[in-house]
Design a protein around this motif. Structure first.
Motif, PDB file in Angstrom:
ATOM      1  N   THR A 102      -6.148  -0.627  -3.830  1.00 18.30           N
ATOM      2  CA  THR A 102      -5.823  -1.224  -2.542  1.00 18.30           C
ATOM      3  C   THR A 102      -4.817  -2.354  -2.741  1.00 18.30           C
ATOM      4  O   THR A 102      -4.714  -2.919  -3.831  1.00 18.30           O
ATOM      5  N   SER A 103      -4.090  -2.671  -1.689  1.00 15.39           N
ATOM      6  CA  SER A 103      -3.105  -3.754  -1.817  1.00 15.39           C
ATOM      7  C   SER A 103      -3.767  -5.122  -1.680  1.00 15.39           C
ATOM      8  O   SER A 103      -3.289  -6.099  -2.237  1.00 15.39           O
TER       9      SER A 103
ATOM     10  N   MET B  57       0.834  -1.214   0.000  1.00 14.17           N
ATOM     11  CA  MET B  57       0.000   0.000   0.000  1.00 14.17           C
ATOM     12  C   MET B  57       0.864   1.258   0.000  1.00 14.17           C
ATOM     13  O   MET B  57       0.543   2.239  -0.678  1.00 14.17           O
TER      14      MET B  57
ATOM     15  N   LEU C  18      -6.345   4.016  -1.222  1.00 13.60           N
ATOM     16  CA  LEU C  18      -7.020   2.796  -0.747  1.00 13.60           C
ATOM     17  C   LEU C  18      -8.221   2.462  -1.632  1.00 13.60           C
ATOM     18  O   LEU C  18      -8.502   1.305  -1.922  1.00 13.60           O
TER      19      LEU C  18
END
Ligand code: HEM
Length: 391
Positions: A273-274, A236, A269
């Motif tokens: 997002t990760s 992130m 985010l």
């Protein structure tokens, strides 16, 4: 367009956004037929509404599928429990990740760590920020909170990635999981006789209804917390930096006004997002967005796709920190909503501010290709080459 099953061979290089956008418009709940090994069909939700509905309804969509998928690598884990049992285990560690504990972590761990990491690279004038910074930072923070030596962070990062990818590469995942247990066993023994006030000491002495935690549960906590706190946040951090450095006007604005950093993080985010996949299993025959879902069917929430839902965000592919903030699902929602979200936000805020403070005239390195955010389940840049003034 045919919605191919995710291809595990290019899992890390995948670019699924175009396919997800098509599905949101034409087939928001994708059905994949069963096969000869597993006749039950499986489903993926691509829009915000269905994703939110699944994550909020743990009676119909149980998290127990995580115990089956991740259990072989993480052991008994809270992510695979539902209802009261889940709450009891989550409450054992929840206080360490509440906002009220963050000031302590900031002074003891986060500030000194980021300063040290930037001290190492500031004199060089160029760096590859994934290898030199982002992959080293959250893993050391979570090691510090749990109470394992931060100098072993590289080893932990390797184990974290292998455990997270366990379902795709079970041999490596199991080996990492075993290695982590062997490493942790003597530390646990030490804390049994000499508690030191860290999370590990608390867990070793924690009791539920008068009983100490079983070894399996104890290791389950540790093998979830370390990977959950490491890979997620480092990717992130990379995504935030890619968004910032790819747009010179945005970079200038944020450099001149640090109060914009939280908006930069929230927009990243939403936008990239990760953690892009969250798993559940249907406990009963039901339906989602008009699509019948049989009991026992795995349902994957694509929360990365939900963040680009055009019925919720105008021009969702555009990165825009001036949007009105509305809820995204990057940290999930409902009972399993990310335990570490306040910590992750703090690490990102401190990390981005420190990068801007220490690395003057920071820019993408023109000698390298522009960074690319890639991946299916976990998304982030694999490399991020930058230049800046030596200091
Ligand atoms: C930006 C970074 C992060 C992202 C995008 C992220 C994302 C998520 C998501 C989507 C979930 C929900 C999973 C589900 O519903 O099945 C989750 C759960 C969880 N996360 Fe995070 N996470 C991040 C950082 C962290 C950190 C720093 C920690 C450190 C402790 C952490 C610990 C956990 C734990 C323990 C759970 C399981 C909670 C439960 O089952 O009740 N995460 N995270």
């Amino acid at each position: 367009m045919k919605y191919e099953q995710p291809n595990y061979d290019d899992w890390e290089d995948a670019q699924p956004h175009e396919m997800w956008a098509h599905a949101r418009e034409h087939c928001p709940v994708i059905e994949y037929p069963g096969n000869e090994w597993n006749p039950t069909p499986s489903f993926m939700t691509t829009r915000f509404a269905e994703a939110d509905a699944v994550l909020r309804d743990q009676r119909t969509f149980s998290a127990s599928i995580n115990a089956d998928a991740m259990g072989p690598f993480m052991g008994e884990l809270m992510l695979g429990l539902d209802g009261a049992e889940h709450r009891i285990y989550r409450n054992l560690v929840a206080h360490a990740f509440r906002r009220s504990s963050l000031e302590r972590w900031r002074t003891e761990l986060i500030d000194p760590l980021i300063t040290q990491l930037l001290d190492d690279i500031a004199p060089r004038g160029s760096a590859e920020l994934v290898a030199d910074l982002t992959s080293k930072y959250p893993v050391q923070v979570i090691c510090g909170i749990v109470g394992v030596p931060t100098e072993d962070h590289e080893q932990f990062n390797e184990w974290a990635v292998s455990i997270n990818y366990g379902p795709l590469n079970p041999e490596e995942g199991r080996a990492a999981s075993l290695a982590m247990v062997e490493y942790l066993a003597p530390l646990i023994e030490q804390r049994r006789s000499e508690p030191t006030g860290d999370l590990l000491s608390e867990l070793v002495h924690a009791e539920i209804e008068g009983e100490r935690l079983s070894e399996e549960k104890l290791y389950g906590f540790l093998r979830l917390l370390l990977p959950a706190g490491a890979e997620t946040t480092y990717r992130m951090f990379g995504n935030c930096l890619v968004a910032l450095l790819s747009d010179p006007d945005l970079h200038r604005r944020v450099r001149n006004d640090r109060t914009l950093i939280p908006a930069l993080i929230e927009e990243t985010l939403r936008w990239e997002t990760s953690v892009n996949m969250v798993s559940r299993i249907a406990t009963t025959n039901t339906e989602l967005g008009g699509c019948p879902i049989p009991k026992g069917a795995p349902v994957t929430v694509l929360n990365g796709s939900a963040g680009r839902d055009e019925t919720r965000w105008k021009s969702p592919d555009r990165f825009d920190i001036d949007r009105e903030p509305v809820k995204h699902l990057a940290f999930g929602t409902g009972e399993h909503q990310c335990l570490g979200m306040h910590l992750a936000r703090l690490e990102l805020e401190v990390g981005i501010a420190a990068v801007l403070d220490r690395l003057a005239n920071l820019a993408l390195d023109p000698a390298h290709d522009e960074p690319v955010i890639s991946g299916y389940a976990f998304r982030g840049p694999n490399e991020l080459h930058v230049i800046y003034d030596r200091s």
